[in-house]
Design a protein around this motif. Structure first.
Motif, short mmCIF file in Angstrom:
data_model
loop_
_atom_site.label_atom_id
_atom_site.label_comp_id
_atom_site.label_asym_id
_atom_site.label_seq_id
_atom_site.Cartn_x
_atom_site.Cartn_y
_atom_site.Cartn_z
N HIS A 584 -14.23 -2.15 14.01
CA HIS A 584 -13.00 -2.77 14.51
C HIS A 584 -12.10 -3.20 13.36
CE1 HIS A 584 -10.29 -5.28 16.74
NE2 HIS A 584 -10.69 -6.36 16.09
N LYS A 585 -12.68 -3.69 12.27
CA LYS A 585 -11.88 -4.19 11.16
C LYS A 585 -11.89 -3.26 9.96
CE LYS A 585 -12.42 -9.01 12.54
NZ LYS A 585 -12.80 -10.38 12.13
N ARG A 586 -12.24 -2.01 10.18
CA ARG A 586 -12.24 -1.06 9.07
C ARG A 586 -10.82 -0.89 8.55
NH1 ARG A 586 -15.69 2.96 7.50
NH2 ARG A 586 -16.94 2.67 9.37
N GLN A 587 -10.65 -0.92 7.22
CA GLN A 587 -9.34 -0.81 6.59
C GLN A 587 -9.21 0.52 5.86
OE1 GLN A 587 -6.76 -3.36 6.90
NE2 GLN A 587 -8.27 -3.62 8.54
N LEU A 588 -8.05 1.14 5.98
CA LEU A 588 -7.79 2.42 5.35
C LEU A 588 -6.86 2.23 4.16
CD1 LEU A 588 -7.22 4.73 8.45
CD2 LEU A 588 -9.33 4.32 7.19
N GLY A 589 -7.02 3.07 3.16
CA GLY A 589 -6.13 3.08 2.01
C GLY A 589 -6.48 2.10 0.92
N VAL A 590 -7.25 1.04 1.22
CA VAL A 590 -7.57 0.03 0.23
C VAL A 590 -8.48 0.64 -0.84
CG1 VAL A 590 -8.64 -2.21 -0.18
CG2 VAL A 590 -7.32 -1.81 1.91
N GLY A 591 -8.09 0.53 -2.08
CA GLY A 591 -8.86 1.12 -3.17
C GLY A 591 -8.52 2.58 -3.40
N ALA A 592 -8.24 3.33 -2.35
CA ALA A 592 -7.90 4.74 -2.50
C ALA A 592 -6.47 4.92 -3.01
CB ALA A 592 -8.08 5.46 -1.16
N LEU A 593 -5.57 4.01 -2.60
CA LEU A 593 -4.18 4.05 -3.06
C LEU A 593 -3.95 2.82 -3.92
CD1 LEU A 593 -2.52 5.01 0.37
CD2 LEU A 593 -2.90 6.53 -1.59
N PRO A 594 -4.12 2.94 -5.25
CA PRO A 594 -4.04 1.77 -6.13
C PRO A 594 -2.74 1.00 -5.94
CG PRO A 594 -4.80 3.70 -7.35
CD PRO A 594 -4.37 4.19 -5.99
N VAL A 595 -2.86 -0.27 -5.67
CA VAL A 595 -1.69 -1.08 -5.38
C VAL A 595 -0.77 -1.21 -6.59
CG1 VAL A 595 -2.82 -3.26 -5.95
CG2 VAL A 595 -0.93 -3.25 -4.32
N GLU A 596 -1.31 -1.12 -7.80
CA GLU A 596 -0.49 -1.30 -9.00
C GLU A 596 0.51 -0.17 -9.20
OE1 GLU A 596 -3.77 -1.13 -9.01
OE2 GLU A 596 -4.46 -3.19 -9.35
N SER A 597 0.20 1.01 -8.64
CA SER A 597 1.06 2.18 -8.91
C SER A 597 1.90 2.60 -7.70
CB SER A 597 0.18 3.37 -9.34
OG SER A 597 -0.77 3.68 -8.33
N ARG A 598 1.87 1.85 -6.62
CA ARG A 598 2.56 2.31 -5.40
C ARG A 598 4.08 2.31 -5.56
NH1 ARG A 598 -0.86 -1.17 -0.98
NH2 ARG A 598 -2.91 -0.43 -1.65
N TRP A 599 4.64 1.22 -6.01
CA TRP A 599 6.10 1.10 -6.01
C TRP A 599 6.64 0.88 -7.42
CZ3 TRP A 599 7.77 3.00 -1.77
CH2 TRP A 599 7.07 2.82 -0.58
N ARG A 600 6.10 1.66 -8.38
CA ARG A 600 6.58 1.52 -9.75
C ARG A 600 8.06 1.86 -9.87
NH1 ARG A 600 4.16 -2.04 -11.41
NH2 ARG A 600 5.33 -1.68 -13.33
N GLY A 601 8.53 2.81 -9.08
CA GLY A 601 9.93 3.20 -9.16
C GLY A 601 10.89 2.10 -8.76
N VAL A 602 10.42 1.12 -7.97
CA VAL A 602 11.26 -0.01 -7.60
C VAL A 602 11.37 -0.99 -8.77
CG1 VAL A 602 11.51 -1.95 -6.01
CG2 VAL A 602 10.64 0.25 -5.18
N TYR A 603 10.25 -1.17 -9.47
CA TYR A 603 10.24 -2.14 -10.56
C TYR A 603 10.87 -1.61 -11.84
CZ TYR A 603 7.04 -4.95 -7.75
OH TYR A 603 6.50 -5.69 -6.76
N THR A 604 10.86 -0.29 -12.03
CA THR A 604 11.34 0.27 -13.30
C THR A 604 12.77 -0.14 -13.63
OG1 THR A 604 9.83 2.14 -13.14
CG2 THR A 604 11.75 2.41 -14.55
N PRO A 605 13.76 -0.01 -12.72
CA PRO A 605 15.12 -0.46 -13.07
C PRO A 605 15.19 -1.94 -13.42
CG PRO A 605 15.15 0.91 -11.10
CD PRO A 605 13.72 0.61 -11.38
N PHE A 606 14.37 -2.74 -12.74
CA PHE A 606 14.36 -4.18 -13.02
C PHE A 606 13.88 -4.45 -14.44
CE2 PHE A 606 11.91 -8.12 -13.22
CZ PHE A 606 12.86 -9.05 -12.84
N TRP A 607 12.76 -3.82 -14.82
CA TRP A 607 12.24 -4.07 -16.15
C TRP A 607 13.11 -3.43 -17.22
CZ3 TRP A 607 9.49 -7.99 -16.76
CH2 TRP A 607 8.56 -8.39 -15.80
N ASP A 608 13.72 -2.30 -16.93
CA ASP A 608 14.67 -1.72 -17.88
C ASP A 608 15.81 -2.70 -18.15
OD1 ASP A 608 13.17 0.55 -18.03
OD2 ASP A 608 14.45 1.75 -16.70
#
Length: 925
Positions: A584-608
């Motif tokens: 019932h509480k099985r979770q998908l995507g956790v660990g398989a889709l690393p959270v650190e790399s999901r939305w790097r394109g959003v942060y890149t302009p900010f850090w630039d």
């Protein structure tokens, strides 16, 4: 009383007016009648010039007559009409303009030899006319060629009149006392008429030199260069000058162009788009034009000085659109021509700008500033330019093959290509909002299909080289599904999760847009299939189904049209029911889709932006996705950043590094995140967009709760990283959580729907008990009941308890749903505990600390009376988002106690299950 000079001026004006009338009737009107045939182009040009000369002569007669009338009025009314009433004194500028227009018309006829063309016809007639004019134009010789006499007759009266006017005005000034009020006015008029004399002589000299030039050139060059209004200012045959690297044989400076003659080739450069720059060599200076850069070299420094001065002065004159007055070179030294100008120009050299027309601002021969660029094929760019290239915000239209359809790019440009944030509205009606690099979609972006597309979709994610690549989310409305995962070259490629509108979830590997290898599928009833699939998520090949009751079906599966699912498998009914947490509480995507790399394109302009020192031009690339339309994008560029915003974006980097106390830092962060103009606020709104694209609508699936929870925590870590501190939960997470709370809490609701359902049933069961009965049922010691007299009747006791029994604690606990901050929710729980303890202390008449065995039954009572909906979702969200520093502490114990109460209330037949006498929990410290 009028002076002798004024009376002489009156007679002078009368004589001049009479001469103009005779010249007009005896020469100009016959010239128009005797003009060339209209069928020839040059003849039409001559006729137009004669007509212009005639109009100028009429205007000259009109202003002379008005001047005469002002003199006559002064003569008859000397007491009421002062010297300032004379037109030649009070309105000298107006007279000056009329004279200059006549001079221009006359010299234009000279340059293109209009008088020679007309004199070829009816020469005998003109000889007769000259005889009639002799008595009206005394002192003029009528001998010589007809064209020369005609030119002199049209020029001589004006020359003589100006000479006599200046002399009489000088005498008038000398006759006035120095203290006379009109002294300054007369002096100004003398200066203007003297300047007009100089201007007339210079105009005649330039016209003569230009006319001689046309005689010296071949017919081909003359046709290419000759125009009525063009005047020669300098010739390299007079002051030697050579051009390199063009190796021109002759250099000609006109009042509108610089011309280089190189064999049969003619290079013409518009003076408005010509810049002069000195060189180290004393005999050379540099000339810049939109498509050429060359040097002009003289034989000696004097020749270079003459040419450079004349070219610079001619450029200034061309930019003003009128000739210098009084004359070229008279008066104070002129300022250098402006480096920045606004002119239209059509490029001719091969390249991307070939045949394109630019209209706008220039600087040093390059488009620089605001401008418009148009190509013959219909392409159109409107925006900002820097040193010849599109740079800054711009709108670029690209026509499609289909009529009346364009791709419209409204975005930021850098050195000639799209770079940064923009909106593209394609001719196909697809719309892209996102980042570009080198003219291609690159970075984070959102692509929406056309509203009426047969297969509508929306992609939110990363792009590389104009293709969907990296992490992204695509919703396919026609199929009713959403893909969350990796992309490559516009295809699903790598690990991904598919969520359908029917509640089915799939996790597996994709390659070239196809599912490959085994995967996991979870249905809405919590059945789980592990195996291989078709694109439609139909079982295909070997696999295993685990049902909610623990039964398994393992074997091979297939499907066909009209026959449903076909399987050859083994059904196992002996297995024990699985742990609900594993299905019932099985979770998908956790660990398989690393959270650190999901939305790097959003942060890149900010850090630039931050790493570059927060320059204003990079702030445009941070324009948030809170902009809903390209019209708002255009308006935001016109408005710019708010000048009065606290701190301003210029102080952003300083804000990041400035030390603050926690309370001040929390307040500063809150203001920054809530301000749409602030970089942190813009970044947060973009992250909200990605979160909604993933977890709202079809994505609201309980099996994605873990994916969403770790994403929110990662966003808080990324935003907080700017402050180089580790207290993410304590400061940043409570500030960003409200932006994601709606979608996140929905996932918690779905995940804990079953437990909350049992909890609601338990609340309903407990609500039937009166307060005293429920206290008794929960084994609450009677000495802790808020009653002073247990001998009261049952009804009296019930009424008293209903009004007073832990009411403050119940109302306090109900506030737990009024905030989204986990810390504030824990503070509400702590206050509830303190209210319970305070009530007990009042009952006992002394301060009393409740042991856990006494606290938990009382807390169950308060929870049951508070009737908080979805308490399970609230508890788990608090637990997941709680600051780790509270683990094992007071807040952790109170949350554990609340969780125990929640679990107890879920039990069926609450009336038959009494709480144990001792709770297996440590005493509250």
């Amino acid at each position: 009383m009028c002076s002798l000079e004024e009376m002489t001026l009156l007679r002078l004006e009368e004589a001049f007016l009479a001469m103009l009338a005779h010249v007009g009737s005896s020469i100009l009107q016959p010239l128009l009648l005797a003009g060339p045939e209209h069928s020839e182009p040059w003849a039409r040009e001559c006729l137009c010039l004669l007509q212009q000369l005639h109009r100028s002569s009429e205007q000259l007669q009109e202003v002379t007559e008005q001047s005469l009338q002002s003199l006559q009025k002064r003569l008859h009314q000397p007491c009421t009409a002062g010297l300032e009433s004379l037109l030649m004194l009070g309105s000298a500028d107006r007279i000056l303009q009329v004279y200059m227009e006549y001079i221009e018309s006359y010299t234009s006829c000279m340059v293109v030899q209009v008088f020679q063309q007309v004199a070829k016809r009816k020469s005998r007639y003109w000889r007769v006319q000259f005889g009639l004019l002799q008595k009206h134009l005394p002192g003029m010789s009528f001998e010589g060629p007809v064209d020369a006499v005609l030119a002199q007759a049209l020029r001589q009266p004006l020359v003589q009149h100006l000479q006599q006017c200046v002399l009489l005005l000088l005498q008038l000034r000398d006759g006035l006392g120095k203290s006379h009020p009109a002294q300054e006015l007369v002096t100004q008029a003398i200066t203007l008429y003297g300047n007009l004399q100089s201007f007339l002589q210079q105009a005649l000299d330039q016209a003569t030199a230009t006319q001689a030039l046309w005689h010296s050139l071949s017919s081909r060059l003359k046709d290419a260069l000759c125009t009525p209004t063009r005047r020669l200012l300098q010739d390299s045959q007079d002051v030697p000058m050579t051009a390199t690297p063009l190796r021109a044989e002759r250099v000609l400076l006109f009042d509108d162009a610089l011309v280089l003659l190189q064999g049969p080739a003619v290079h013409t450069f518009d003076l408005r788009l010509l810049w002069v720059r000195p060189r180290r060599h004393e005999c050379t200076f540099c000339v810049l034009t939109p498509e050429e850069e060359f040097s002009l070299s003289a034989r000696d420094p004097l020749g270079r000085a003459v040419w450079q001065w004349k070219v610079s002065r001619a450029v200034s004159q061309a930019l003003r659109g009128k000739k210098d007055f009084p004359v070229l070179g008279a008066g104070p030294a002129p300022s250098e021509p402006p480096a920045c100008r606004s002119v239209a120009y059509t490029f001719s050299a091969e390249g991307r700008l070939c045949q394109a027309t630019y209209e706008g601002e220039w600087c040093l021969a390059r488009p620089h500033g605001k401008g418009t660029l148009k190509w013959p094929d219909g392409r159109h760019h409107v925006g900002n330019f820097r040193w010849g290239l599109e740079h800054g915000f711009g709108i670029y239209l690209v026509p499609k093959a289909t009529e009346d359809q364009f791709d419209c790019y409204k975005c930021h440009w850098q050195e000639g290509s799209m770079c940064g944030y923009g909106i593209c509205e394609y001719g196909s009606e697809e719309v892209y909002k996102g980042y570009f690099r080198a003219g291609l979609r690159h970075g984070f972006g959102v692509l929406d299909s056309a509203p009426q597309a047969p297969q509508p979709f929306r992609y939110t994610g990363h792009w590389e080289q104009d293709q969907r690549s990296g992490y992204g989310v695509q919703e396919d409305s026609s199929r009713g599904e959403r893909y969350i995962g990796e992309w490559q070259a516009n295809q699903r490629h790598g690990l991904g999760v598919v969520v359908t509108q029917a509640g089915v979830c799939y996790q597996g590997t994709f390659q070239a847009d196809k599912m490959v290898g085994p995967g996991i599928l979870l249905s809405e009833d919590d059945s789980m299939y592990e195996g291989t699939f078709t694109r439609d998520l139909t079982f295909e090949g070997k696999g295993k189904i685990t049902f909610p009751n623990g039964f398994t079906l393992e074997g091979s599966f297939s499907s066909g049209a009209g026959r449903g699912l076909y399987t050859q498998s083994v059904l196992d009914t002996a297995a024990l029911p699985p742990d609900p947490s594993s299905t019932h509480k099985r979770q998908l995507g956790v660990g398989a889709l690393p959270v650190e790399s999901r939305w790097r394109g959003v942060y890149t302009p900010f850090w630039d932006f931050a790493h570059a020192g927060c320059p204003g031009e990079l702030q445009e690339a941070l324009l948030g996705f809170q902009v809903q339309s390209s019209r708002e994008l255009r308006r935001s560029q016109e408005r710019g950043s708010p000048e009065d915003a606290a701190g301003g974006t210029e102080a952003f980097l300083e804000d990041l590094l400035r030390p603050r106390q926690p309370a001040a830092l929390r307040r500063h962060l809150g203001e920054a995140l809530s301000a749409a103009w602030h970089p942190l606020g813009k970044l947060l709104r973009t992250l909200m967009l990605t979160f909604q694209a993933t977890y709202a609508g079809i994505g609201a699936n309980k099996h994605l709760q873990g994916l969403a929870q770790e994403e929110v925590k990662q966003h808080a870590r990324e935003l907080w990283a700017a402050y180089r501190d580790q207290r993410v939960h304590g400061l940043m997470l409570p500030l960003v959580l409200p932006s994601f709370y709606s979608e996140l809490f929905t996932l918690y609701l779905l995940l804990h729907e079953r437990e909350d359902g049992l909890y609601s049933q338990g609340i309903s069961s407990l609500s039937v008990f009166p307060d005293t009965k429920l206290l008794e049922l929960l084994d609450v010691h009677k000495h802790l009941w808020p009653l002073k007299d247990l001998r009261l009747t049952s009804n009296q006791r019930s009424s008293l308890v209903r009004d007073k029994c832990f009411l403050s604690a119940t109302e306090c606990l109900q506030k737990i749903i009024t905030t989204v901050d986990p810390r504030e929710k824990l503070e509400v729980l702590e206050k509830t505990y303190l209210e319970i303890e305070a009530t007990v202390s009042r009952v006992l008449g002394r301060e009393h600390k409740l042991p856990m065995d006494d606290l938990l039954p009382l807390l169950v009572y308060v929870v049951s009376r508070a009737r908080i909906q979805h308490l399970g979702a609230e508890i788990h969200l608090i637990r997941d988002m709680m600051d780790p520093v509270h683990t094992g502490g007071r807040y952790d114990f109170l949350l554990t106690a609340l969780e125990s109460c929640y679990q107890h209330i879920q039990k069926e037949d609450v009336r038959l299950h009494r709480l144990p006498g001792h709770w297996d929990l440590r005493d509250l410290r």
